[in-house]
Design a protein around this motif. Structure first.
Motif, PDB file in Angstrom:
ATOM      1  N   LEU A 608       0.830  -1.206   0.000  1.00 43.01           N
ATOM      2  CA  LEU A 608       0.000   0.000   0.000  1.00 43.01           C
ATOM      3  C   LEU A 608       0.868   1.261   0.000  1.00 43.01           C
ATOM      4  O   LEU A 608       0.573   2.229  -0.724  1.00 43.01           O
ATOM      5  CB  LEU A 608      -0.925  -0.006   1.217  1.00 43.01           C
ATOM      6  N   ALA A 609       1.946   1.246   0.783  1.00 43.69           N
ATOM      7  CA  ALA A 609       2.844   2.407   0.837  1.00 43.69           C
ATOM      8  C   ALA A 609       3.495   2.657  -0.522  1.00 43.69           C
ATOM      9  O   ALA A 609       3.588   3.808  -0.982  1.00 43.69           O
ATOM     10  CB  ALA A 609       3.908   2.177   1.903  1.00 43.69           C
ATOM     11  N   LEU A 610       3.926   1.590  -1.190  1.00 50.48           N
ATOM     12  CA  LEU A 610       4.547   1.729  -2.509  1.00 50.48           C
ATOM     13  C   LEU A 610       3.557   2.248  -3.549  1.00 50.48           C
ATOM     14  O   LEU A 610       3.878   3.140  -4.345  1.00 50.48           O
ATOM     15  CB  LEU A 610       5.113   0.375  -2.969  1.00 50.48           C
ATOM     16  N   SER A 611       2.350   1.684  -3.556  1.00 49.48           N
ATOM     17  CA  SER A 611       1.355   2.097  -4.551  1.00 49.48           C
ATOM     18  C   SER A 611       0.923   3.541  -4.332  1.00 49.48           C
ATOM     19  O   SER A 611       0.650   4.269  -5.290  1.00 49.48           O
ATOM     20  CB  SER A 611       0.149   1.155  -4.530  1.00 49.48           C
ATOM     21  N   LYS A 612       0.867   3.979  -3.077  1.00 48.28           N
ATOM     22  CA  LYS A 612       0.538   5.386  -2.794  1.00 48.28           C
ATOM     23  C   LYS A 612       1.691   6.305  -3.212  1.00 48.28           C
ATOM     24  O   LYS A 612       1.470   7.377  -3.783  1.00 48.28           O
ATOM     25  CB  LYS A 612       0.262   5.567  -1.296  1.00 48.28           C
ATOM     26  N   GLU A 613       2.924   5.859  -2.914  1.00 39.49           N
ATOM     27  CA  GLU A 613       4.091   6.681  -3.243  1.00 39.49           C
ATOM     28  C   GLU A 613       4.218   6.885  -4.751  1.00 39.49           C
ATOM     29  O   GLU A 613       4.516   7.989  -5.217  1.00 39.49           O
ATOM     30  CB  GLU A 613       5.363   6.013  -2.691  1.00 39.49           C
ATOM     31  N   TYR A 614       3.973   5.818  -5.517  1.00 39.81           N
ATOM     32  CA  TYR A 614       4.125   5.894  -6.972  1.00 39.81           C
ATOM     33  C   TYR A 614       2.806   6.197  -7.686  1.00 39.81           C
ATOM     34  O   TYR A 614       2.724   6.101  -8.901  1.00 39.81           O
ATOM     35  CB  TYR A 614       4.733   4.591  -7.504  1.00 39.81           C
ATOM     36  N   ARG A 615       1.776   6.525  -6.900  1.00 38.49           N
ATOM     37  CA  ARG A 615       0.464   6.944  -7.412  1.00 38.49           C
ATOM     38  C   ARG A 615      -0.163   5.913  -8.350  1.00 38.49           C
ATOM     39  O   ARG A 615      -0.766   6.256  -9.360  1.00 38.49           O
ATOM     40  CB  ARG A 615       0.592   8.293  -8.122  1.00 38.49           C
ATOM     41  N   LEU A 616       0.015   4.649  -8.018  1.00 37.04           N
ATOM     42  CA  LEU A 616      -0.595   3.576  -8.790  1.00 37.04           C
ATOM     43  C   LEU A 616      -1.966   3.291  -8.178  1.00 37.04           C
ATOM     44  O   LEU A 616      -2.137   2.402  -7.345  1.00 37.04           O
ATOM     45  CB  LEU A 616       0.302   2.334  -8.769  1.00 37.04           C
ATOM     46  N   GLN A 617      -2.950   4.086  -8.609  1.00 37.48           N
ATOM     47  CA  GLN A 617      -4.257   4.090  -7.952  1.00 37.48           C
ATOM     48  C   GLN A 617      -4.926   2.723  -7.953  1.00 37.48           C
ATOM     49  O   GLN A 617      -5.458   2.281  -6.944  1.00 37.48           O
ATOM     50  CB  GLN A 617      -5.180   5.094  -8.646  1.00 37.48           C
ATOM     51  N   TYR A 618      -4.849   2.043  -9.092  1.00 39.70           N
ATOM     52  CA  TYR A 618      -5.559   0.771  -9.183  1.00 39.70           C
ATOM     53  C   TYR A 618      -4.935  -0.279  -8.276  1.00 39.70           C
ATOM     54  O   TYR A 618      -5.644  -1.035  -7.598  1.00 39.70           O
ATOM     55  CB  TYR A 618      -5.580   0.289 -10.629  1.00 39.70           C
ATOM     56  N   LEU A 619      -3.600  -0.331  -8.251  1.00 37.48           N
ATOM     57  CA  LEU A 619      -2.922  -1.283  -7.364  1.00 37.48           C
ATOM     58  C   LEU A 619      -3.158  -0.928  -5.898  1.00 37.48           C
ATOM     59  O   LEU A 619      -3.262  -1.819  -5.045  1.00 37.48           O
ATOM     60  CB  LEU A 619      -1.419  -1.303  -7.665  1.00 37.48           C
ATOM     61  N   ALA A 620      -3.279   0.374  -5.619  1.00 36.10           N
ATOM     62  CA  ALA A 620      -3.594   0.795  -4.246  1.00 36.10           C
ATOM     63  C   ALA A 620      -4.978   0.287  -3.843  1.00 36.10           C
ATOM     64  O   ALA A 620      -5.167  -0.216  -2.718  1.00 36.10           O
ATOM     65  CB  ALA A 620      -3.534   2.321  -4.144  1.00 36.10           C
ATOM     66  N   SER A 621      -5.956   0.398  -4.739  1.00 39.07           N
ATOM     67  CA  SER A 621      -7.313  -0.089  -4.450  1.00 39.07           C
ATOM     68  C   SER A 621      -7.321  -1.599  -4.244  1.00 39.07           C
ATOM     69  O   SER A 621      -7.998  -2.113  -3.348  1.00 39.07           O
ATOM     70  CB  SER A 621      -8.250   0.288  -5.599  1.00 39.07           C
ATOM     71  N   GLU A 622      -6.539  -2.289  -5.064  1.00 40.54           N
ATOM     72  CA  GLU A 622      -6.470  -3.752  -4.927  1.00 40.54           C
ATOM     73  C   GLU A 622      -5.821  -4.140  -3.600  1.00 40.54           C
ATOM     74  O   GLU A 622      -6.228  -5.115  -2.957  1.00 40.54           O
ATOM     75  CB  GLU A 622      -5.681  -4.329  -6.105  1.00 40.54           C
ATOM     76  N   THR A 623      -4.821  -3.367  -3.196  1.00 43.10           N
ATOM     77  CA  THR A 623      -4.165  -3.629  -1.912  1.00 43.10           C
ATOM     78  C   THR A 623      -5.125  -3.399  -0.749  1.00 43.10           C
ATOM     79  O   THR A 623      -5.155  -4.186   0.216  1.00 43.10           O
ATOM     80  CB  THR A 623      -2.924  -2.728  -1.752  1.00 43.10           C
ATOM     81  N   VAL A 624      -5.914  -2.326  -0.824  1.00 46.12           N
ATOM     82  CA  VAL A 624      -6.918  -2.054   0.220  1.00 46.12           C
ATOM     83  C   VAL A 624      -7.933  -3.188   0.276  1.00 46.12           C
ATOM     84  O   VAL A 624      -8.387  -3.597   1.352  1.00 46.12           O
ATOM     85  CB  VAL A 624      -7.606  -0.694  -0.042  1.00 46.12           C
ATOM     86  N   LEU A 625      -8.293  -3.717  -0.885  1.00 47.35           N
ATOM     87  CA  LEU A 625      -9.216  -4.858  -0.958  1.00 47.35           C
ATOM     88  C   LEU A 625      -8.636  -6.050  -0.185  1.00 47.35           C
ATOM     89  O   LEU A 625      -9.336  -6.716   0.591  1.00 47.35           O
ATOM     90  CB  LEU A 625      -9.417  -5.227  -2.428  1.00 47.35           C
ATOM     91  N   ASN A 626      -7.341  -6.304  -0.401  1.00 46.56           N
ATOM     92  CA  ASN A 626      -6.682  -7.401   0.310  1.00 46.56           C
ATOM     93  C   ASN A 626      -6.560  -7.122   1.808  1.00 46.56           C
ATOM     94  O   ASN A 626      -6.689  -8.046   2.627  1.00 46.56           O
ATOM     95  CB  ASN A 626      -5.293  -7.639  -0.297  1.00 46.56           C
ATOM     96  N   LEU A 627      -6.327  -5.872   2.175  1.00 42.31           N
ATOM     97  CA  LEU A 627      -6.279  -5.503   3.594  1.00 42.31           C
ATOM     98  C   LEU A 627      -7.634  -5.735   4.266  1.00 42.31           C
ATOM     99  O   LEU A 627      -7.706  -6.239   5.396  1.00 42.31           O
ATOM    100  CB  LEU A 627      -5.874  -4.035   3.742  1.00 42.31           C
TER     101      LEU A 627
END
Length: 755
Positions: A608-627
């Motif tokens: 989640l930290a990496l996806s937020k840092e690199y602004r990869l919105q879709y991967l961030a959403s997928e990570t939140v889904l897994n969380l």
């Protein structure tokens, strides 16, 4: 995302698609084919305006230029071309050639004597400086220089040419009688514009200077813009060898041979041809004549630069660096700023993995602007945008930078770079998880008309940027469950980029990935495993990741974990952030499927930290889904539900159909788990809402034919209907579950532990 520096190969042959072949020694001479063309021109001048319609005359005029410039063709082919433009004139030409060939030598002599009359009078039929006039004057002059024995040989060749044409015409007539059901084939516009066909080239002898120039310019233009219409690599090399047999010092033929060998990835032959090109350029003195004393040095430094580009293309980075150092040294001695700018661009390409490479790139862009090199400046800007996209810069800043480069493109009519820019935007929007915007950009590129006037009627749509856009389009359709549309796009890609073309690897990888995803959705893990080999051959990192996914699906957890750990270390070293996040998510899934959700949490937080840092919105959403799923397993469904409300909007807006189904399924699970503490009326209401979400999830899974997940959904629905006392609905879901359970293998994983 394709590298935008593929266009940096220096091509001294091409200037707006035209080959400059000034060192060819063979001049124009008279051949039987050219006599036939002269007969056609003579008949056109003798035929009155009323005898030939305006449309027929227009077609004849369109036909003339390729006939004058192109290689010699057979008489039957010439008859066919004239007949399809004007049948009446074809008959006159045929009779005239027959009378000349079956008559006497003096008939041919009289014909050439009469040609001079075309220029006589106050209003001559042909102007001396026109294309046709120059051709007539060249032929009259060449014929007048022939000795008697040469004239006799020419007449004998004309008779043989006529007899061969008559035999071919008879054979064609017999074939037409035996295959009447096939009907007549109309000549395509491309044939009128004359792409040089293999049988046409092979029937001719040594080409004259103008024919050679035309042949080289046409083939070079086709290799650049539409490789499928060029001669095959073997046929083109055969013709080039034929050219070089008559004139070994024809430098431009060596360069086209170099381009041809690049098509088939022949590193030895391409290096050999490239070195021969620059050797011949120096030997003939062509460069020294045009550039004074600087000519030899210019050839040497550009030879070293092209050699560096060649080694870089084949992955020989150490040799490329040595060649580049040599090019820089010679360019500095000669104070050649243009060559130094090309060298600077290639220095970035070789060192783009270094952390300070952006400094080199920024300096390159500034220098290119200073020296008035818009092409290099634009490539530099686009490379900078690409680098900053991977570094996590905001999309609005990147699009502003691309807008500046677009202004350069439109100002200088750099249509090739316009295409690259749009393909770049498509890739950036996909990287940031905005599939709708990516789809829009891809369709914009496909609907754009080329600004560049390319020779031979070629539309500039078979370039790398076009292939990239089509591959994105196929993947986006497949993600939405439109597999028929994705197959159509891939079919179109296969036609435009055959397997032996240089950009075929793009669609090959795309096709393999789509097939892999379909096999995994369908539970056919053995089929998915067989596709891993093909993916690995095209992209080793993607192949290893897909292998781990298959092992995980087959419950081979320890093997999958080892593979993912090795891949994680490798991707962190390469700074491949997208793949690092994907691997972290897969490792986390391994942990909770092994009933260790607490160990998975640090992995998910890191992702989640990496996806937020690199602004990869879709991967961030997928990570939140897994969380959220991890929190559900840990017994805090309320917290999971609040997290889901944060992540579900981007997934439903831009996500793949499979991810939408997973999200809705997880929402239903969280609703059921939260309802355990509710009173009866409120609990029943929550369960009804969960059933609706399950129906929506089932519809999503059905679109991608994901039977395994549909089985999980109907099992869950059956349990909920049983709780609510709805026996009929429960039995229907239970029957569907049983059918799917018998069809699919069971892996022994509890349903609650599968996202």
């Amino acid at each position: 995302m394709a590298s935008v520096h593929e266009s940096l190969y220096f091509n001294p042959m091409m200037t707006n698609g035209v080959v400059h072949a000034s060192v060819f020694g063979i001049k124009d001479w008279v051949t039987p084919y050219k006599i036939a063309v002269l007969v056609l021109l003579n008949e056109m001048s003798r035929t009155g305006e009323g005898a030939v319609s305006l449309m027929e005359r227009r077609r004849l005029n369109q036909l003339l230029l390729p006939l004058l410039q192109g290689p010699d063709i057979t008489l039957s082919k010439l008859y066919k071309l004239i007949e399809e433009s004007c049948p009446q004139l074809a008959n006159s030409v045929q009779i005239r050639i027959k009378l000349m060939a079956e008559g006497e030598l003096k008939d041919m002599e009289q014909f050439f004597d009469d040609l001079s009359d075309s220029f006589s009078g106050t209003e001559p039929e042909v102007h001396k400086t026109s294309v046709v006039g120059l051709f007539l004057r060249h032929m009259i002059l060449a014929y007048s220089k022939l000795s008697f024995s040469q004239v006799f040989k020419l007449y004998t060749a004309l008779q043989q040419y006529f007899q061969n044409g008559e035999k071919k015409t008879v054979e064609d007539a017999d074939m037409e009688l035996t295959s009447r059901d096939e009907g007549e084939r109309k000549m395509e516009k491309e044939e009128l514009d004359v792409s040089v066909r293999e049988e046409e080239v092979s029937c001719s002898g040594p080409l004259s200077q103008k024919q050679a120039e035309f042949f080289l310019s046409q083939q070079a233009s086709l290799l650049k813009n539409d490789e499928t219409k060029a001669l095959t690599p073997a046929s083109l090399q055969k013709e080039l060898n034929n050219l070089l047999k008559f004139n070994p010092d024809f430098a431009e033929a060596h360069y086209l041979s170099y381009l041809n060998n690049l098509r088939v990835q022949d590193v030895f032959s391409s290096t050999h041809s490239l070195l021969h090109y620059f050797d011949r350029l120096i030997l003939t003195g062509a460069e020294s004549k045009s550039n004074g004393e600087e000519g030899y040095g210019r050839s040497l430094r550009y030879a070293a630069l092209n050699l560096a580009a060649l080694h870089c293309r084949f992955g020989h980075y150490q040799q490329a660096e040595l060649a580049l150092q040599e090019a820089i040294r010679i360019a500095q001695e000669s104070n050649d700023h243009v060559c130094l700018q090309h060298c600077l661009s290639w220095l970035y390409v070789l060192g783009q993995k270094r952390s300070d490479s952006y400094v080199l790139l920024e300096h390159s862009v500034k220098k290119a602007v200073h020296f008035g090199l818009p092409y290099l400046a634009s490539l530099g800007i686009q490379s900078l945008v690409q680098q900053r996209a991977f570094a996590g810069k905001t999309a609005n800043k990147l699009m502003d930078a691309l807008k500046d480069s677009d202004l350069l493109h439109w100002k200088h009519s750099l249509s090739e770079l316009i295409d690259i820019s749009i393909a770049q935007k498509t890739a950036i929007w996909r990287l940031y998880g905005r599939s709708t915007m990516a789809l829009q950009q891809a369709q914009m590129l496909l609907s754009m008309n080329s600004l560049e006037a390319v020779n031979a009627g070629v539309q500039q749509n078979n370039t790398e940027s076009f292939a990239v856009a089509l591959c994105h389009l196929a993947e986006l359709h497949a993600e939405q469950g439109c597999f028929a549309a994705a197959s159509e796009v891939l079919k179109h890609l296969k036609e435009r980029f055959p397997p032996n073309s240089q950009h075929a690897q793009l669609w090959m990888l795309c096709d393999q990935k789509i097939q892999f995803d379909r096999a995994m959705n369908d539970g056919k893990y053995h089929l998915a495993d067989s596709l891993v080999t093909g993916i690995t051959a095209l992209n080793s990192i993607e192949g290893v990741y897909r292998k781990a996914v298959v092992l995980q699906a087959q419950n081979q957890m320890s093997e999958a974990h080892k593979l993912l750990q090795k891949l994680l270390v490798h991707c962190q070293k390469l700074k491949n952030t997208e793949m690092v996040i994907s691997v972290l998510l897969s490792v986390a899934e391994l942990y909770w499927r092994s009933s260790s959700p607490t160990i998975a949490l640090p992995m998910l937080l890191q992702a989640l930290a990496l996806s937020k840092e690199y602004r990869l919105q879709y991967l961030a959403s997928e990570t939140v889904l897994n969380l959220a799923f991890a929190q559900l397993i840990l017994g805090i469904p309320e917290q999971a539900l609040s997290l889901l409300h944060m992540a579900i909007e981007p997934i439903l807006a831009d996500g793949a159909i499979l991810d939408k189904g997973r999200a809705m399924f997880l929402v239903a699970k969280c609703q059921v788990a939260s309802a355990a503490s509710y009173d009866q009326p409120k609990k029943a209401e929550a369960l009804e809402a969960a059933i609706e979400n399950l129906n929506e999830a089932k519809n999503y899974f059905a679109k991608v034919d994901c039977k395994e997940r549909i089985r999980d959904v109907v099992y869950f629905q059956a349990r909920l209907y049983h709780t609510l006392g709805k026996t009929q609905e429960r039995n229907r879901c239970a029957m569907l579950f049983r059918q799917l359970h018998q069809e699919l293998p069971s892996h022994g994983v509890p349903l609650i532990n599968h996202l």
